[in-house]
Design an enzyme around this catalytic site. Structure first.
Site, PDB file in Angstrom:
ATOM      1  N   GLU A  68       0.485  -1.286  -0.377  1.00  0.00           N
ATOM      2  CA  GLU A  68       0.048   0.292  -0.538  1.00  0.00           C
ATOM      3  C   GLU A  68       0.825   1.156  -0.538  1.00  0.00           C
ATOM      4  OE1 GLU A  68      -3.502   0.507  -0.361  1.00  0.00           O
ATOM      5  OE2 GLU A  68      -3.315  -1.900  -0.933  1.00  0.00           O
ATOM      6  N   CYS A 111     -24.831   4.462 -12.552  1.00  0.00           N
ATOM      7  CA  CYS A 111     -23.380   5.587 -12.300  1.00  0.00           C
ATOM      8  C   CYS A 111     -24.061   7.072 -12.733  1.00  0.00           C
ATOM      9  CB  CYS A 111     -22.247   5.624 -13.386  1.00  0.00           C
ATOM     10  SG  CYS A 111     -21.001   6.589 -13.432  1.00  0.00           S
ATOM     11  N   CYS A 155     -18.240  -1.231 -17.587  1.00  0.00           N
ATOM     12  CA  CYS A 155     -18.120  -0.921 -15.860  1.00  0.00           C
ATOM     13  C   CYS A 155     -19.338  -1.936 -15.462  1.00  0.00           C
ATOM     14  CB  CYS A 155     -18.910   0.538 -15.994  1.00  0.00           C
ATOM     15  SG  CYS A 155     -18.363   0.642 -13.965  1.00  0.00           S
ATOM     16  N   CYS A 204     -12.501   2.855 -14.512  1.00  0.00           N
ATOM     17  CA  CYS A 204     -13.165   4.350 -14.566  1.00  0.00           C
ATOM     18  C   CYS A 204     -11.775   4.874 -14.382  1.00  0.00           C
ATOM     19  CB  CYS A 204     -13.640   4.202 -13.117  1.00  0.00           C
ATOM     20  SG  CYS A 204     -13.941   5.242 -12.423  1.00  0.00           S
ATOM     21  N   CYS A 221     -16.590   2.628 -19.529  1.00  0.00           N
ATOM     22  CA  CYS A 221     -18.092   2.767 -18.713  1.00  0.00           C
ATOM     23  C   CYS A 221     -19.128   1.722 -19.727  1.00  0.00           C
ATOM     24  CB  CYS A 221     -18.802   3.959 -19.167  1.00  0.00           C
ATOM     25  SG  CYS A 221     -17.950   5.275 -18.438  1.00  0.00           S
TER      26      CYS A 221
HETATM   27 FE1  SF4 Z   1     -16.644   5.441 -14.221  1.00  0.00          FE
HETATM   28 FE2  SF4 Z   1     -19.325   5.196 -14.144  1.00  0.00          FE
HETATM   29 FE3  SF4 Z   1     -18.204   4.936 -16.286  1.00  0.00          FE
HETATM   30 FE4  SF4 Z   1     -18.011   2.897 -14.049  1.00  0.00          FE
HETATM   31  S1  SF4 Z   1     -19.948   4.502 -15.293  1.00  0.00           S
HETATM   32  S2  SF4 Z   1     -16.332   3.195 -15.357  1.00  0.00           S
HETATM   33  S3  SF4 Z   1     -18.212   4.398 -12.417  1.00  0.00           S
HETATM   34  S4  SF4 Z   1     -18.342   7.317 -14.859  1.00  0.00           S
END
Ligand code: SF4
Length: 364
Positions: A50, A225, A219, A209, A216
């Site tokens: 970390e 989102c 995601c 992200c 996206c």
């Molecule tokens: Fe990021 Fe939202 Fe795109 Fe997901 S949908 S990658 S959380 S901006």
């Protein structure tokens, strides 16, 4: 063009309830599983990774982490090491206060906690150099504590997910986002759930992200989102404070001693603390060429060669380094906190990256 920041959808609204289970499931199938600091519940290894990963790319840490562990396999070994040994293994990773705090923290764990890291995030934060996010990572990975990390990557993810429009340059906004992060945690998670969730937050920020051009479509929470729904992903995170870098010139006296044995030696001084490169070894530094030449006039030397200048960026400064190679004919010194080092010993000293590159060119 970046659209205007829409009104925050985060404050006072329902948080996406499905976030934690989706993230956990995604991490188990699509997250990263092969990093050398994963699959361990040893706080020493998690803590080391970390700290190294703060402000440093994973690809760079992959080279340093095993070397560091081989030299210091546990907190006792690190606590007993000299600061020179620690700095030598850290050299090149940058942000050297991390290495000094790492060393101090190891010594505190050994002297005040019997060599065992405290278990809770709250207690971990009392140790030198362990901030809230690092403490949360150790507590979640090693003990399954229900506490959220919020590093730079995670702030980006959550501020987009929640369309969090407060300025993250302010501490109060960071705290508000942290509170929201705590509310997003899985309910009654098992220790394995907390590992997957915490790793999932990291993986989402590092691989999906992304800062620019987030993926996206890949995601796991894209349907929840708020930034994506508002077509305003580029507006988040909101951060007003731009880092202004100061330009500075340093003149480096690269003093080389040629003796009858044919082995070149170089004069190195330990950089003072606090300050840039504190604890690392460097040629004597002067603020101007005039000061460097004045310092030289007192000693015997033959030949002064101006080497090519080098540019080096730090967080708040742009350094212009002007190395001046001087071959000394007598055993001159510049200050008490320094020593002559042979070319073969240079590798064992902690040198800042541009200084190491300079000597590598000189002794090649
Ligand atoms: Fe990021 Fe939202 Fe795109 Fe997901 S949908 S990658 S959380 S901006």
């Amino acid at each position: 063009m970046t659209p205007a920041v829409p009104r925050s959808a985060a404050a006072g609204r329902d948080l996406p309830l499905a976030f934690a289970p989706r993230l956990i499931a995604w991490q188990r199938h699509h997250g990263r599983h092969g990093l050398p600091w994963q699959h361990t519940r040893d706080p020493y290894r998690v803590w080391l990774s970390e700290v190294m990963l703060q402000q440093t790319q994973v690809s760079t840490v992959l080279a340093y982490y095993p070397r560091f562990l081989a030299a210091f396999p546990n907190v006792q070994a690190l606590a007993q090491a000299s600061s020179d040994q620690v700095m030598a293994l850290w050299a090149g990773l940058g942000y050297y206060s991390r290495a000094r705090n790492l060393h101090r923290c190891a010594q505190t764990v050994v002297t005040e906690h019997g060599g065992v890291f405290p278990a809770s995030a709250e207690q971990l934060q009392a140790l030198p150099g362990i901030g809230a996010s690092t403490a949360a990572a150790i507590a979640a990975f090693c003990h399954g504590e229900r506490v959220s990390i919020v590093d730079g990557n995670v702030r980006r993810v959550l501020s987009r997910l929640l369309a969090f429009d407060q300025d993250l340059a302010h501490l109060a906004s960071q705290r508000a986002l942290w509170d929201l992060a705590q509310r997003l945690l899985p309910h009654a998670p098992s220790p394995d759930d907390m590992v997957a969730y915490t790793q999932g937050l990291m993986d989402l920020g590092a691989t999906v992200c992304l800062r620019s051009k987030p993926l996206c479509e890949r995601c796991p929470v894209n349907s929840r989102c708020a930034a994506k729904a508002a077509d305003a992903v580029g507006c988040y995170p909101v951060k007003s404070k731009a880092v202004k870098r100061r330009h500075e010139s340093w003149w480096l006296l690269v003093l080389r001693l040629r003796l009858a044995d044919g082995v070149d030696r170089f004069w190195l001084q330990r950089r003072p603390a606090p300050g840039i490169w504190a604890g690392l070894y460097c040629p004597a530094v002067f603020a101007s060429e005039e000061l460097l030449m004045a310092a030289l006039s007192s000693g015997a030397s033959e030949g002064v060669e101006h080497l090519d200048p080098m540019a080096h960026s730090l967080t708040h400064r742009e350094l212009r380094l002007h190395p001046v190679l001087v071959t000394a004919t007598a055993d001159q010194t510049f200050g008490s906190d320094g020593l002559w080092v042979s070319a073969s010993e240079l590798a064992q000293r902690g040198l800042p990256t541009p200084v190491r590159a300079l000597y590598q060119r000189l002794v090649a």
